[in-house]
Design a protein around this motif. Structure first.
Motif, PDB file in Angstrom:
ATOM      1  N   LEU A  82       1.265  -0.955  -0.069  1.00  0.00           N
ATOM      2  CA  LEU A  82      -0.032   0.241   0.152  1.00  0.00           C
ATOM      3  C   LEU A  82       0.932   1.555  -0.082  1.00  0.00           C
TER       4      LEU A  82
ATOM      5  N   ASP B   7      -6.491   3.282  11.715  1.00  0.00           N
ATOM      6  CA  ASP B   7      -6.576   2.205  12.750  1.00  0.00           C
ATOM      7  C   ASP B   7      -5.042   2.764  13.506  1.00  0.00           C
TER       8      ASP B   7
ATOM      9  N   CYS C  68      -9.226   4.197  17.062  1.00  0.00           N
ATOM     10  CA  CYS C  68      -8.380   3.778  16.859  1.00  0.00           C
ATOM     11  C   CYS C  68      -7.508   5.122  16.607  1.00  0.00           C
TER      12      CYS C  68
END
Ligand SMILES: C[S@@+](CC[C@H](N)C(=O)[O-])C[C@H]1O[C@@H](n2cnc3c(N)ncnc32)[C@H](O)[C@@H]1O
Length: 215
Positions: free
Chosen positions: A9, A25, A51
């Motif tokens: 990613l 998160d 989170c």
């Protein structure tokens, strides 16, 4: 050390001035982007304060002045040239794009489900530049797209499996197709389902295209 999925990613992020890590998160995507100098600023966004607190705790002090932490649902009025929206359901990702006042120039997406719906939504505003299946304990789809006025058209197979998976199949994608083929065949052996049969037809069409490419 980052997992293969998280590493992929971050590798997909273009150099940008402001990155929104939506559904951050733990914040590892945005934090790595700061550490690698890929993003100048990161807006960490999560619908859950708990989170978001993890991201704030994990963010090294050296980058705190380049980071902001926003507890909210989706992008709304947040402006960012790039958004990473990863690790959540495809329908949630679509609703985040639909709810954005300003669409980011580039999006890096990793939907957990409803991936074809995400592709169909993306091509209303974006051009998909990468759409790759990766294996990291399970199979994940990683999609990168740039805002575009040109309407990209995708075949049924590309909508189902992703543009680059069909044009440049990786071993992870072939493994995914073989895994799907076994799973769907086992289901059909146990019960008859038109939906499952149609899915198997698409998997076998994709495998046939890849076989022909390899000849
Ligand atoms: C499974 S975690 C993924 C974390 C990270 N992006 C990754 O890929 O590893 C999903 C996160 O998205 C957040 N989330 C879900 N829907 C959201 C929304 N509409 N807006 C902001 N955050 C959302 C959840 O609270 C959760 O922290």
């Amino acid at each position: 050390m980052l997992s293969k999925r998280l590493n992929k990613l971050v590798d997909c992020l273009p150099h940008c001035s402001t990155l929104a890590d939506v559904g951050c998160d733990h914040g590892y995507v945005g934090i790595q982007a700061l550490e690698r100098g890929v993003a100048r600023q990161v807006i960490f966004v999560d619908i859950s304060q708990e989170c978001l607190n993890k991201a704030a705790e994990n963010c090294p002090a050296a980058f705190k002045s380049n980071a902001s932490f926003v507890c909210r649902n989706g992008l709304g009025n947040i402006r960012a040239d790039t958004a990473a929206i990863c690790g959540m359901g495809g329908l949630e990702i679509i609703s985040i794009l639909d709810g954005a006042d300003t669409l980011p120039k580039t999006v890096v997406l990793q939907p957990m489900r409803n991936v074809s719906e995400v592709r169909a939504r993306l091509i209303e505003d974006y051009k998909i530049t990468l759409d790759e299946k990766i294996y990291d304990g399970k199979f994940y789809d990683v999609i990168v797209a740039d805002l575009s006025n040109e309407r990209q058209s995708l075949t049924e197979l590309e909508l189902q499996f992703g543009l680059s998976n069909i044009s440049c199949p990786t071993q992870d994608f072939v493994d995914y197709l073989l895994w799907e083929q076994t799973k769907l065949t086992n289901i059909l052996n146990a019960c008859s389902s038109q939906e499952v049969r149609s899915k198997l037809v698409l998997v076998e069409q994709a495998l046939e295209i890849i076989r022909r490419k390899q000849l």
